[in-house]
Design a protein around this motif. Structure first.
Motif, PDB file in Angstrom:
ATOM      1  N   ARG A 102       1.312  -1.114   0.180  1.00  0.00           N
ATOM      2  CA  ARG A 102      -0.316   0.334  -0.468  1.00  0.00           C
ATOM      3  C   ARG A 102       1.024   1.225   0.156  1.00  0.00           C
ATOM      4  NH1 ARG A 102      -5.668   1.290   0.154  1.00  0.00           N
ATOM      5  NH2 ARG A 102      -5.791   3.567   1.211  1.00  0.00           N
ATOM      6  N   ILE A 103       1.690   1.406   0.658  1.00  0.00           N
ATOM      7  CA  ILE A 103       3.013   2.398   1.067  1.00  0.00           C
ATOM      8  C   ILE A 103       3.204   2.285  -0.975  1.00  0.00           C
ATOM      9  CG2 ILE A 103       5.161   3.445   1.180  1.00  0.00           C
ATOM     10  CD1 ILE A 103       4.680   1.789   3.994  1.00  0.00           C
ATOM     11  N   TRP A 104       3.630   1.773  -0.966  1.00  0.00           N
ATOM     12  CA  TRP A 104       4.391   1.599  -2.542  1.00  0.00           C
ATOM     13  C   TRP A 104       2.969   2.110  -3.605  1.00  0.00           C
ATOM     14  CZ3 TRP A 104       8.464   1.419  -5.346  1.00  0.00           C
ATOM     15  CH2 TRP A 104       8.322   1.834  -7.064  1.00  0.00           C
ATOM     16  N   HIS A 105       2.750   1.778  -3.330  1.00  0.00           N
ATOM     17  CA  HIS A 105       0.970   2.320  -4.689  1.00  0.00           C
ATOM     18  C   HIS A 105       0.695   3.804  -4.266  1.00  0.00           C
ATOM     19  CE1 HIS A 105       1.209  -2.488  -5.214  1.00  0.00           C
ATOM     20  NE2 HIS A 105       1.231  -1.746  -6.805  1.00  0.00           N
ATOM     21  N   GLN A 106       0.564   3.806  -2.985  1.00  0.00           N
ATOM     22  CA  GLN A 106      -0.297   5.532  -3.009  1.00  0.00           C
ATOM     23  C   GLN A 106       0.933   6.272  -2.909  1.00  0.00           C
ATOM     24  OE1 GLN A 106      -1.981   5.424   0.803  1.00  0.00           O
ATOM     25  NE2 GLN A 106      -2.317   7.445   1.516  1.00  0.00           N
ATOM     26  N   LEU A 107       2.260   5.649  -2.713  1.00  0.00           N
ATOM     27  CA  LEU A 107       3.519   6.360  -2.888  1.00  0.00           C
ATOM     28  C   LEU A 107       3.501   7.133  -4.597  1.00  0.00           C
ATOM     29  CD1 LEU A 107       5.490   8.599  -2.460  1.00  0.00           C
ATOM     30  CD2 LEU A 107       7.354   6.636  -2.083  1.00  0.00           C
ATOM     31  N   ASP A 108       3.100   5.788  -5.377  1.00  0.00           N
ATOM     32  CA  ASP A 108       3.199   6.315  -6.707  1.00  0.00           C
ATOM     33  C   ASP A 108       4.795   7.342  -7.313  1.00  0.00           C
ATOM     34  OD1 ASP A 108       2.550   6.062  -9.175  1.00  0.00           O
ATOM     35  OD2 ASP A 108       0.880   7.212  -9.463  1.00  0.00           O
ATOM     36  N   ASP A 109       5.872   6.670  -6.759  1.00  0.00           N
ATOM     37  CA  ASP A 109       6.997   7.581  -7.129  1.00  0.00           C
ATOM     38  C   ASP A 109       7.691   6.102  -7.061  1.00  0.00           C
ATOM     39  OD1 ASP A 109       9.100   9.171  -7.482  1.00  0.00           O
ATOM     40  OD2 ASP A 109       8.352  10.469  -6.154  1.00  0.00           O
ATOM     41  N   ASP A 110       8.275   6.019  -8.496  1.00  0.00           N
ATOM     42  CA  ASP A 110       9.557   4.753  -8.689  1.00  0.00           C
ATOM     43  C   ASP A 110      10.812   5.092  -8.489  1.00  0.00           C
ATOM     44  OD1 ASP A 110      10.030   6.139 -10.710  1.00  0.00           O
ATOM     45  OD2 ASP A 110       8.573   4.458 -11.814  1.00  0.00           O
ATOM     46  N   ARG A 111      10.895   6.707  -8.454  1.00  0.00           N
ATOM     47  CA  ARG A 111      12.106   7.535  -7.447  1.00  0.00           C
ATOM     48  C   ARG A 111      12.769   6.750  -6.409  1.00  0.00           C
ATOM     49  NH1 ARG A 111      11.666  13.562  -8.072  1.00  0.00           N
ATOM     50  NH2 ARG A 111      10.029  12.466  -6.881  1.00  0.00           N
ATOM     51  N   VAL A 112      11.968   6.252  -5.055  1.00  0.00           N
ATOM     52  CA  VAL A 112      12.011   6.336  -4.375  1.00  0.00           C
ATOM     53  C   VAL A 112      12.093   4.824  -4.268  1.00  0.00           C
ATOM     54  CG1 VAL A 112      11.571   5.926  -1.764  1.00  0.00           C
ATOM     55  CG2 VAL A 112      10.705   8.212  -3.319  1.00  0.00           C
ATOM     56  N   LYS A 113      13.455   4.612  -4.016  1.00  0.00           N
ATOM     57  CA  LYS A 113      13.464   2.688  -4.059  1.00  0.00           C
ATOM     58  C   LYS A 113      13.886   2.633  -2.247  1.00  0.00           C
ATOM     59  CE  LYS A 113      18.011  -0.709  -3.922  1.00  0.00           C
ATOM     60  NZ  LYS A 113      18.976  -0.451  -4.191  1.00  0.00           N
ATOM     61  N   ASP A 158      -0.447   9.073   6.478  1.00  0.00           N
ATOM     62  CA  ASP A 158       0.519   9.895   7.315  1.00  0.00           C
ATOM     63  C   ASP A 158       2.121   9.404   6.689  1.00  0.00           C
ATOM     64  OD1 ASP A 158      -1.314  10.657   8.745  1.00  0.00           O
ATOM     65  OD2 ASP A 158      -1.375   9.678  10.390  1.00  0.00           O
ATOM     66  N   VAL A 159       2.366   8.035   6.468  1.00  0.00           N
ATOM     67  CA  VAL A 159       3.925   8.206   6.727  1.00  0.00           C
ATOM     68  C   VAL A 159       4.198   7.788   4.976  1.00  0.00           C
ATOM     69  CG1 VAL A 159       5.185   5.545   5.750  1.00  0.00           C
ATOM     70  CG2 VAL A 159       4.758   5.514   8.080  1.00  0.00           C
ATOM     71  N   VAL A 160       2.918   7.971   3.861  1.00  0.00           N
ATOM     72  CA  VAL A 160       3.154   8.894   2.637  1.00  0.00           C
ATOM     73  C   VAL A 160       3.699   9.472   2.337  1.00  0.00           C
ATOM     74  CG1 VAL A 160       2.462   8.783  -0.003  1.00  0.00           C
ATOM     75  CG2 VAL A 160       2.415   6.529   1.352  1.00  0.00           C
ATOM     76  N   LYS A 161       3.192  10.786   3.496  1.00  0.00           N
ATOM     77  CA  LYS A 161       2.965  12.207   3.220  1.00  0.00           C
ATOM     78  C   LYS A 161       4.392  12.601   4.014  1.00  0.00           C
ATOM     79  CE  LYS A 161      -1.881  13.382   4.020  1.00  0.00           C
ATOM     80  NZ  LYS A 161      -2.125  13.945   5.358  1.00  0.00           N
ATOM     81  N   LEU A 162       4.839  11.727   5.081  1.00  0.00           N
ATOM     82  CA  LEU A 162       6.266  11.873   5.168  1.00  0.00           C
ATOM     83  C   LEU A 162       6.985  12.054   3.897  1.00  0.00           C
ATOM     84  CD1 LEU A 162       8.517  12.365   7.678  1.00  0.00           C
ATOM     85  CD2 LEU A 162       8.266   9.881   8.001  1.00  0.00           C
ATOM     86  N   ILE A 163       7.293  10.349   3.665  1.00  0.00           N
ATOM     87  CA  ILE A 163       8.110  10.581   2.549  1.00  0.00           C
ATOM     88  C   ILE A 163       8.082  11.301   1.193  1.00  0.00           C
ATOM     89  CG2 ILE A 163       8.299   8.949   0.424  1.00  0.00           C
ATOM     90  CD1 ILE A 163       7.023   6.638   2.122  1.00  0.00           C
ATOM     91  N   LYS A 164       6.820  12.087   1.371  1.00  0.00           N
ATOM     92  CA  LYS A 164       6.977  12.875   0.054  1.00  0.00           C
ATOM     93  C   LYS A 164       7.518  14.853   0.394  1.00  0.00           C
ATOM     94  CE  LYS A 164       2.707  11.459  -2.208  1.00  0.00           C
ATOM     95  NZ  LYS A 164       1.406  11.872  -2.723  1.00  0.00           N
ATOM     96  N   GLN A 165       7.477  14.717   1.947  1.00  0.00           N
ATOM     97  CA  GLN A 165       7.708  15.729   2.799  1.00  0.00           C
ATOM     98  C   GLN A 165       8.990  15.605   2.826  1.00  0.00           C
ATOM     99  OE1 GLN A 165       6.179  16.730   6.664  1.00  0.00           O
ATOM    100  NE2 GLN A 165       7.968  18.074   7.190  1.00  0.00           N
TER     101      GLN A 165
END
Length: 303
Positions: free
Chosen positions: A27-38, A127-134
């Motif tokens: 869910r984190i992977w798909h909600q983030l939807d950013d394959d720049r993040v390993k 919340d975790v996805v928001k942190l990653i994007k931040q």
């Protein structure tokens, strides 16, 4: 197959038996939807000299660890707290915990397991996805996108012009390693040589020892400063050592073969090594000592 696709397929296959962990990471992977993040699952972390931990999810570009706690973790609250504190202190990372449930005592005194609702788990993931994007936003131009596929090419290394241990330089085959130096690996029948001479460099070779060789031990010390090379057959070690003690001093630009947790095989640059004669004699095996963590390639970049 696209490298990132194969990587993520292997990652999810590896954690597939851990159903909750697999669901949350997916869910984190798909909600983030950013394959720049390993994403790195089950990241090995040495806590102390004799203890280690496997972090559920690690994002190396952002130095963020994510732990996914199932209800049984509540029986180990203090142990988990100490473990997580050691991880943060050791890696200077940021830790986030996704809590999926808890354990409480029932009327009969036995443990009763309660899972949090899917909505609550989803809220924590958001919340975790928001942190990653931040964190990506805060890094701005300093954020380096995940681009392992391009860095695993001969052209990338030749154009870069140098090798550095801390850059985690890797290639997939010995042929590619040799090509960086403008040379080719020699074959002895069906056997492959473990290195090749560097053109125009006397007594200098590019070396690719195999840590899983059937007949030889090639061990890199934990600090990366020494490689111990010796035959597995004890009766052949003295002759092997004598051969190298009597040979002219040789410099080895070294790529160590290893297999990662997802089953990918790589040849990783671990430095420039020379034989430490005194240490070799004391230990009755060839001990190659790192003399540099950087190597300058004397090859003109491709046009």
């Amino acid at each position: 197959m696209d490298y990132k696709l194969e990587y993520m397929e292997r990652l999810f296959a590896k954690i597939s038996k851990k159903k909750t962990e697999s669901y949350v990471i997916s869910r984190i992977w798909h909600q983030l939807d950013d394959d720049r993040v390993k994403f790195v699952a089950q990241q090995y972390i040495r806590r102390t000299q004799d203890k280690y931990a496997l972090a559920d999810l690690y994002l190396p570009q952002l130095n963020i660890f994510i732990e996914i706690n199932e209800p049984f973790h509540k029986n180990n609250v203090e142990v988990d707290k100490i473990r997580n504190e050691e991880i943060v202190n050791k890696t200077h990372s940021e830790l986030r915990v996704i809590d999926c449930g808890f354990v409480t005592k029932g009327k009969n005194g036995e443990d009763e397991i309660y899972w949090k609702s899917i909505q609550e788990i989803h809220r924590q993931v958001t919340d975790v996805v928001k942190l990653i994007k931040q964190r990506i936003s805060e890094l701005g131009d300093n954020f380096k996108p995940w681009d392992d596929a391009s860095t695993l090419t001969v052209e990338y290394h030749r154009n870069k012009g140098y090798l550095k241990v801390e850059d985690n330089e890797c290639l997939r085959t010995t042929e590619e390693v040799a090509e960086i130096f403008g040379t080719k690996a020699k074959h002895r029948g069906f056997l492959r040589a473990s290195g090749a001479a560097v053109p125009n460099k006397k007594h200098e070779i590019v070396w690719w020892p195999n840590t899983e060789h059937r007949l030889w031990c090639n061990e890199l010390s934990e600090d990366g400063m020494f490689i111990y090379e010796y035959p597995k057959a004890a009766d052949k070690r003295a002759a092997h050592l004598k051969q190298w003690l009597s040979a002219p001093e040789e410099t080895r630009v070294t790529f160590l073969r290893y297999k990662d947790d997802l089953g990918f095989c790589f040849y990783r640059f671990v430095g420039v090594f020379r034989l430490n004669r005194d240490k070799s004699i004391r230990e009755n095996k060839c001990v190659w000592e790192r003399v540099s963590d950087t190597y300058q390639l004397n090859i003109q970049p491709h046009e």
